[in-house]
Write a protein that holds these residues in place. Structure first.
Motif, PDB file in Angstrom:
ATOM      1  N   PRO A  51       0.802  -1.227   0.000  1.00 54.89           N
ATOM      2  CA  PRO A  51       0.000   0.000   0.000  1.00 54.89           C
ATOM      3  C   PRO A  51       0.835   1.277   0.000  1.00 54.89           C
ATOM      4  O   PRO A  51       0.338   2.331  -0.390  1.00 54.89           O
ATOM      5  N   THR A  52       2.108   1.199   0.411  1.00 58.23           N
ATOM      6  CA  THR A  52       2.938   2.408   0.448  1.00 58.23           C
ATOM      7  C   THR A  52       4.086   2.382  -0.566  1.00 58.23           C
ATOM      8  O   THR A  52       4.878   3.317  -0.609  1.00 58.23           O
ATOM      9  N   ASP A  53       4.199   1.325  -1.352  1.00 63.13           N
ATOM     10  CA  ASP A  53       5.277   1.242  -2.340  1.00 63.13           C
ATOM     11  C   ASP A  53       4.673   1.272  -3.746  1.00 63.13           C
ATOM     12  O   ASP A  53       3.936   2.172  -4.072  1.00 63.13           O
ATOM     13  N   TRP A  54       4.960   0.276  -4.572  1.00 61.74           N
ATOM     14  CA  TRP A  54       4.499   0.295  -5.956  1.00 61.74           C
ATOM     15  C   TRP A  54       3.154  -0.401  -6.126  1.00 61.74           C
ATOM     16  O   TRP A  54       2.805  -1.321  -5.379  1.00 61.74           O
ATOM     17  N   LYS A  55       2.440   0.041  -7.146  1.00 64.48           N
ATOM     18  CA  LYS A  55       1.199  -0.598  -7.592  1.00 64.48           C
ATOM     19  C   LYS A  55       1.480  -1.150  -8.986  1.00 64.48           C
ATOM     20  O   LYS A  55       2.114  -0.500  -9.805  1.00 64.48           O
ATOM     21  N   MET A  56       0.999  -2.350  -9.243  1.00 67.57           N
ATOM     22  CA  MET A  56       1.179  -2.986 -10.538  1.00 67.57           C
ATOM     23  C   MET A  56      -0.181  -3.159 -11.182  1.00 67.57           C
ATOM     24  O   MET A  56      -1.131  -3.549 -10.522  1.00 67.57           O
ATOM     25  N   THR A  57      -0.271  -2.827 -12.458  1.00 68.24           N
ATOM     26  CA  THR A  57      -1.490  -3.118 -13.210  1.00 68.24           C
ATOM     27  C   THR A  57      -1.123  -3.965 -14.417  1.00 68.24           C
ATOM     28  O   THR A  57      -0.077  -3.760 -15.045  1.00 68.24           O
ATOM     29  N   PHE A  58      -1.984  -4.911 -14.699  1.00 72.39           N
ATOM     30  CA  PHE A  58      -1.822  -5.789 -15.856  1.00 72.39           C
ATOM     31  C   PHE A  58      -3.124  -5.717 -16.627  1.00 72.39           C
ATOM     32  O   PHE A  58      -4.179  -6.048 -16.098  1.00 72.39           O
ATOM     33  N   ASP A  59      -3.071  -5.259 -17.855  1.00 73.13           N
ATOM     34  CA  ASP A  59      -4.283  -5.083 -18.654  1.00 73.13           C
ATOM     35  C   ASP A  59      -4.558  -6.257 -19.586  1.00 73.13           C
ATOM     36  O   ASP A  59      -5.365  -6.156 -20.499  1.00 73.13           O
ATOM     37  N   GLY A  60      -3.888  -7.376 -19.355  1.00 72.38           N
ATOM     38  CA  GLY A  60      -4.044  -8.539 -20.211  1.00 72.38           C
ATOM     39  C   GLY A  60      -2.982  -8.632 -21.279  1.00 72.38           C
ATOM     40  O   GLY A  60      -2.792  -9.682 -21.887  1.00 72.38           O
ATOM     41  N   GLU A  61      -2.276  -7.535 -21.504  1.00 72.13           N
ATOM     42  CA  GLU A  61      -1.203  -7.510 -22.499  1.00 72.13           C
ATOM     43  C   GLU A  61       0.118  -6.999 -21.950  1.00 72.13           C
ATOM     44  O   GLU A  61       1.171  -7.493 -22.313  1.00 72.13           O
ATOM     45  N   ALA A  62       0.054  -5.986 -21.102  1.00 72.94           N
ATOM     46  CA  ALA A  62       1.286  -5.353 -20.629  1.00 72.94           C
ATOM     47  C   ALA A  62       1.134  -4.926 -19.172  1.00 72.94           C
ATOM     48  O   ALA A  62       0.028  -4.836 -18.648  1.00 72.94           O
ATOM     49  N   ILE A  63       2.268  -4.644 -18.561  1.00 70.93           N
ATOM     50  CA  ILE A  63       2.308  -4.263 -17.150  1.00 70.93           C
ATOM     51  C   ILE A  63       2.762  -2.822 -17.010  1.00 70.93           C
ATOM     52  O   ILE A  63       3.639  -2.351 -17.747  1.00 70.93           O
ATOM     53  N   SER A  64       2.159  -2.148 -16.029  1.00 68.41           N
ATOM     54  CA  SER A  64       2.569  -0.801 -15.638  1.00 68.41           C
ATOM     55  C   SER A  64       2.887  -0.813 -14.152  1.00 68.41           C
ATOM     56  O   SER A  64       2.253  -1.549 -13.390  1.00 68.41           O
ATOM     57  N   LEU A  65       3.866  -0.016 -13.765  1.00 71.77           N
ATOM     58  CA  LEU A  65       4.196   0.174 -12.352  1.00 71.77           C
ATOM     59  C   LEU A  65       4.050   1.648 -12.018  1.00 71.77           C
ATOM     60  O   LEU A  65       4.478   2.509 -12.786  1.00 71.77           O
ATOM     61  N   LYS A  66       3.453   1.914 -10.881  1.00 70.95           N
ATOM     62  CA  LYS A  66       3.320   3.284 -10.391  1.00 70.95           C
ATOM     63  C   LYS A  66       3.772   3.283  -8.954  1.00 70.95           C
ATOM     64  O   LYS A  66       3.445   2.355  -8.216  1.00 70.95           O
ATOM     65  N   PRO A  67       4.502   4.239  -8.469  1.00 75.06           N
ATOM     66  CA  PRO A  67       5.043   5.401  -9.169  1.00 75.06           C
ATOM     67  C   PRO A  67       6.276   5.032  -9.998  1.00 75.06           C
ATOM     68  O   PRO A  67       6.532   3.857 -10.235  1.00 75.06           O
ATOM     69  N   SER A  68       7.033   6.038 -10.372  1.00 73.12           N
ATOM     70  CA  SER A  68       8.239   5.816 -11.166  1.00 73.12           C
ATOM     71  C   SER A  68       9.268   5.023 -10.370  1.00 73.12           C
ATOM     72  O   SER A  68       9.176   4.882  -9.156  1.00 73.12           O
ATOM     73  N   VAL A  69      10.247   4.502 -11.088  1.00 72.60           N
ATOM     74  CA  VAL A  69      11.341   3.752 -10.480  1.00 72.60           C
ATOM     75  C   VAL A  69      12.541   4.695 -10.404  1.00 72.60           C
ATOM     76  O   VAL A  69      13.058   5.126 -11.432  1.00 72.60           O
ATOM     77  N   GLY A  70      12.924   5.036  -9.185  1.00 76.97           N
ATOM     78  CA  GLY A  70      14.078   5.908  -8.973  1.00 76.97           C
ATOM     79  C   GLY A  70      15.178   5.116  -8.288  1.00 76.97           C
ATOM     80  O   GLY A  70      15.024   4.727  -7.134  1.00 76.97           O
ATOM     81  N   ASN A  71      16.242   4.851  -8.985  1.00 76.25           N
ATOM     82  CA  ASN A  71      17.327   4.014  -8.472  1.00 76.25           C
ATOM     83  C   ASN A  71      18.385   4.867  -7.773  1.00 76.25           C
ATOM     84  O   ASN A  71      19.546   4.895  -8.168  1.00 76.25           O
ATOM     85  N   TRP A  72      17.976   5.553  -6.707  1.00 72.42           N
ATOM     86  CA  TRP A  72      18.851   6.517  -6.037  1.00 72.42           C
ATOM     87  C   TRP A  72      20.011   5.856  -5.316  1.00 72.42           C
ATOM     88  O   TRP A  72      21.015   6.517  -5.077  1.00 72.42           O
ATOM     89  N   ASN A  73      19.886   4.588  -4.952  1.00 74.12           N
ATOM     90  CA  ASN A  73      20.972   3.892  -4.243  1.00 74.12           C
ATOM     91  C   ASN A  73      21.957   3.228  -5.198  1.00 74.12           C
ATOM     92  O   ASN A  73      22.947   2.660  -4.752  1.00 74.12           O
ATOM     93  N   LEU A  74      21.677   3.268  -6.484  1.00 73.09           N
ATOM     94  CA  LEU A  74      22.580   2.676  -7.477  1.00 73.09           C
ATOM     95  C   LEU A  74      23.519   3.754  -8.021  1.00 73.09           C
ATOM     96  O   LEU A  74      23.186   4.940  -8.019  1.00 73.09           O
ATOM     97  N   ALA A  75      24.661   3.333  -8.512  1.00 74.50           N
ATOM     98  CA  ALA A  75      25.631   4.285  -9.077  1.00 74.50           C
ATOM     99  C   ALA A  75      25.038   5.054 -10.264  1.00 74.50           C
ATOM    100  O   ALA A  75      25.323   6.237 -10.443  1.00 74.50           O
ATOM    101  N   CYS A  76      24.164   4.400 -11.035  1.00 68.12           N
ATOM    102  CA  CYS A  76      23.604   5.032 -12.237  1.00 68.12           C
ATOM    103  C   CYS A  76      22.571   6.110 -11.914  1.00 68.12           C
ATOM    104  O   CYS A  76      22.351   7.020 -12.705  1.00 68.12           O
TER     105      CYS A  76
END
Length: 149
Positions: A51-76
């Motif tokens: 409930p406080t992290d990501w939400k995933m939706t699958f529409d039968g064809e593709a997946i969406s994740l909300k919110p955005s993915v921010g890789n702040w702990n990675l070097a990139c």
């Protein structure tokens, strides 16, 4: 620049030890999606569904994740959105933006989950289910998976 512009999804029970590039592994059993960072650095990115992290939706064809993915702990420090399998590069964040988001996330978790420890009254004092402390999501998940009592 994002190396992977699209993620193919695979529903799995267990996440493989070696992640294929451009693949979003989704484990409904563990309420988590994992993929190799879309910038191409090869780092593992874990997005838990809570409930406080990501939400995933699958529409039968593709997946969406909300919110955005921010890789702040990675070097990139890559930042992107996964929308219907498409990887959309997002603007980088400053250190101040990252810290503000971490504070917001911590506050959201504290509001949703409450205290991390619950004082339990003696068993004889509990007379109704309303008086019993709530069991948290992760503890229920562990019990459901057979790892707890």
């Amino acid at each position: 620049m994002m190396r992977h512009k699209r993620l193919e999804h695979r529903f799995v029970e267990h996440i493989p030890e070696i992640l294929g590039p451009g693949v979003l592994y989704v484990s409904m059993e563990y309420a988590t999606a994992v993929h190799s960072c879309c910038c191409g650095c090869g780092e593992e990115v874990v997005t838990p569904f809570t409930p406080t992290d990501w939400k995933m939706t699958f529409d039968g064809e593709a997946i969406s994740l909300k919110p955005s993915v921010g890789n702040w702990n990675l070097a990139c420090r890559s930042h992107y959105v996964i929308d219907r399998g498409q990887v959309i590069e997002a603007d980088p964040w400053t250190d101040e933006q990252v810290e503000a988001e971490r504070r917001r996330d911590k506050a959201a978790k504290a509001r949703y989950y409450g205290a991390t420890t619950v004082e339990r009254p003696p068993a004889a004092a509990v007379t109704s289910t309303a008086a019993r402390p709530k069991v948290g999501f992760w503890r229920r998940a562990v019990r459901w998976l057979g790892g707890g009592r």
